[in-house]
Scaffold this active site. Structure first.
Site: not given
Ligand code: GLC
Ligand code: CA
Length: 584
Positions: A136, A238, A292, A358-359
């Site tokens: 990541d 990310d 992402e 994970h979100d």
């Molecule tokens: C992305 C990640 C998430 C994180 C956010 C801020 O959405 O997947 O888990 O909280 O970015 O970095």
């Protein structure tokens, strides 16, 4: 060799025969080479990505937090799944406001997780097993405890000031910007030290980096090279669609200030940044990249990943994962979303296929049925879907066991910064806390962050200490040790699926055709490549359902079913039944 021999008819005949023999021998290879060209084969298209949430995977030293040594101890398990790539959530130094998504040193390992030595062992262990590693990369923002931010904060004239977005308070309050994680949903945080506001789209401890500053871009490029030189195989960018900003910070149209993806994402400049990263780093290494999010439109998604643009490799669109709500979801919408994305990417570009990460809360709890009666079968059905679609599957750790939401009832059980801040926000505005907690039980990110369930011993064999977040109470029955012993378990079914995908290129590249489109209960489609055709039928409901595929299933070859050995009786599917047939 003289010219006579060269032109003699006998030699020419020999030459033709030799060429012909080569052609025959290479029949397959030739066909494959041709196909390969057509398909533009790439390792990252053919891979199954397994996402590991390191904090919750395996604790090695009893402090209750998963760590790299824990992952190292489970490499053979990971290999046994038949996956090709591990995507690891952030493991860099971090004060952990957002579980590692707030990085304070991009070239070091978070002390909770171990050392760079552990990292090297883990990477080698993965590579020795033929598994690649994607990291990541969190560079829309850093931690406020990063040295850059400490410097930047310290004075208006500090050389690092322009690494972040500041708005001097004598100019009044800056135009409103929404924060996803802030208690007040305000992305501008006033800092007394220099009488200025800084910008943070996520929590206050995650200040946004200023990508307009070429020095910031150079820093990130150097960081990426550092990890690529260590031998990692890819980056997950990310929140990167938010990295570019209009730094004049114009007011957004009234009523649209909170429209996050539309107004905050894909701002002019972003593609230039990606092209620079591609030119200076990505093009020089054999790495894969995924951002992402995929912007607001199909065009945005294409613009990030089409090969001729030299930006990233594959789109990771949220439309599919966003469909499930606590009130349920419509399979017709689900089919429509996935079919549309497939058609838009049929000729160009490449997609990720996923329904969990994970979100999100757990796959089976959101898209299947986590009641004792249907959890296993619906979980297998969803895995069948993920592993038979066109695109690169991203599979979240624990879903192979059919892990479900833990059903937390108290705020004390939660750990996620976004949830806790929203809870305080609700308290502040007098919102209904019971409603909030009820919704959290379905949708909180912590649902998928509970410890991985290894066995039926205390704390599911995750830790000998106190886990940082509660273990799901169902660990005594849902765990690796139990499922290893059962040949029909979710775990062993998942292994069959990865093997099947590996052995059938048609499941990776094959043309996708939706069948029985208006059937509200069944998702049916074919995949087709070079004369090979597979039919997948999935009952998304807890009742018997009928499907009209237009194919004669009595002559179709049954390849895999989540009800052992059973095909569909004249187009009738059992609850949550999933079947893969070969038609040709
Ligand atoms: C992305 C990640 C998430 C994180 C956010 C801020 O959405 O997947 O888990 O909280 O970015 O970095
Ligand atoms: Ca630990």
């Amino acid at each position: 060799m003289n010219s006579y021999i060269m032109s003699s008819p006998a030699f020419n005949l020999k030459k033709i025969v030799v060429v012909f023999i080569i052609f025959l021998c290479s029949g397959n290879v030739f066909g494959q080479a041709d196909t390969t060209h057509k398909l533009d084969r790439k390792w990252w298209k053919e891979a199954v990505v397994y996402q590991i949430y390191p904090r919750s995977f395996k604790d090695n030293n009893g402090d209750g937090i998963g760590d790299l040594k824990g992952i190292i101890s489970k490499l053979d398990y990971i290999k046994s799944l038949g996956v090709d790539v591990v995507w690891l959530n952030p493991i860099y130094s971090s004060p952990n406001d957002d579980n590692g998504y707030d990085v304070s040193d991009y070239r070091n390992i978070m002390s909770d997780f171990g050392t760079m030595g552990d990292f090297n062992v883990m990477l080698k262990g993965l590579h020795d097993r033929g598994i690649k590693l994607v990291m990541d990369l969190v560079v829309n923002h850093s931690s406020d405890e990063h040295e850059w931010f400490k410097q930047s904060r310290s004075s208006r004239t500090n050389p690092y000031r322009e690494y972040y977005h500041w708005w001097n308070a004598e100019n009044g309050k800056p135009p409103y910007r929404y924060s996803l994680f802030d208690v007040n949903h305000d992305a501008w945080r006033y800092d007394t030290l220099t009488n200025a506001y800084y910008l943070h789209y996520f929590s206050r401890k995650q200040p946004d980096l200023n990508w307009e500053n070429p020095k910031v871009r150079q820093e990130v490029i150097n960081i990426m090279k550092f990890w690529a030189d260590k031998g990692i195989d890819g980056f997950r960018m990310d929140a990167f669609q938010y990295a570019a900003k209009d730094t004049t910070f114009p007011a957004f149209p009234q009523g649209f200030e909170k429209n996050f993806t539309q107004y905050y994402g894909m701002v002019t400049g972003l593609h230039g940044y990606l092209q620079q990263i591609n030119k200076e780093v990505l093009s020089k290494y054999n790495v894969m990249t995924v951002a992402e999010g995929a912007g607001n439109t199909y065009e945005d998604a294409h613009n990030m990943v089409d090969a001729d643009r030299h930006e990233l490799n594959m789109a990771y669109a949220f439309d599919g994962v966003n469909i499930a709500k606590s009130s349920g979801y419509s399979l017709l919408e689900f089919k429509q979303v996935f079919s549309k994305w497939d058609s838009v990417f049929a000729d160009k570009g490449w997609l990720s296929i996923f329904l969990a990460n994970h979100d999100q809360a757990r796959l089976v709890s959101r898209y299947g049925n986590d009641s004792p009666e249907f959890r296993e079968i619906s979980s297998k059905m969803l895995s069948t879907f993920l592993m038979t679609m066109r695109g690169t599957p991203y599979y979240y750790n624990g879903d192979e066991l059919g892990m479900s939401n833990p059903g937390f009832t108290k705020i004390e059980d939660y750990r996620d910064v976004s949830l806790l801040n929203e809870y305080h926000h609700q308290l502040n505005i007098g919102g209904s806390i019971p409603d909030f907690l009820k919704e959290a039980q379905f949708s909180s990110r912590d649902n998928s962050r509970t410890p991985f369930q290894w066995d039926s011993s205390t704390n599911a064999g995750f830790t000998t200490g106190t886990p940082w977040i509660k273990v799901n109470a169902n660990y005594k029955t849902i765990n690796v040790a139990t499922e290893e012993k059962d040949k029909n378990s979710c775990l062993n079914y998942f292994r069959k699926l990865t093997k099947l995908r590996k052995e059938n290129l048609v499941l990776v590249y094959g043309k996708y055709t939706l069948l029985d489109k208006d059937n509200p209960k069944v998702y049916a489609y074919t995949r087709e490549l070079d004369g090979k055709k597979m039919l997948i039928v999935l009952n998304f409901t807890n009742t018997i359902a009928e499907v009209k595929t237009g194919y004669d299933l009595s002559t179709a070859k049954l390849i895999l079913s989540n009800y052992e050995g059973s095909g569909s009786d004249k187009g009738k599917l059992l609850p949550y039944q999933a079947i893969i047939y070969q038609l040709q």
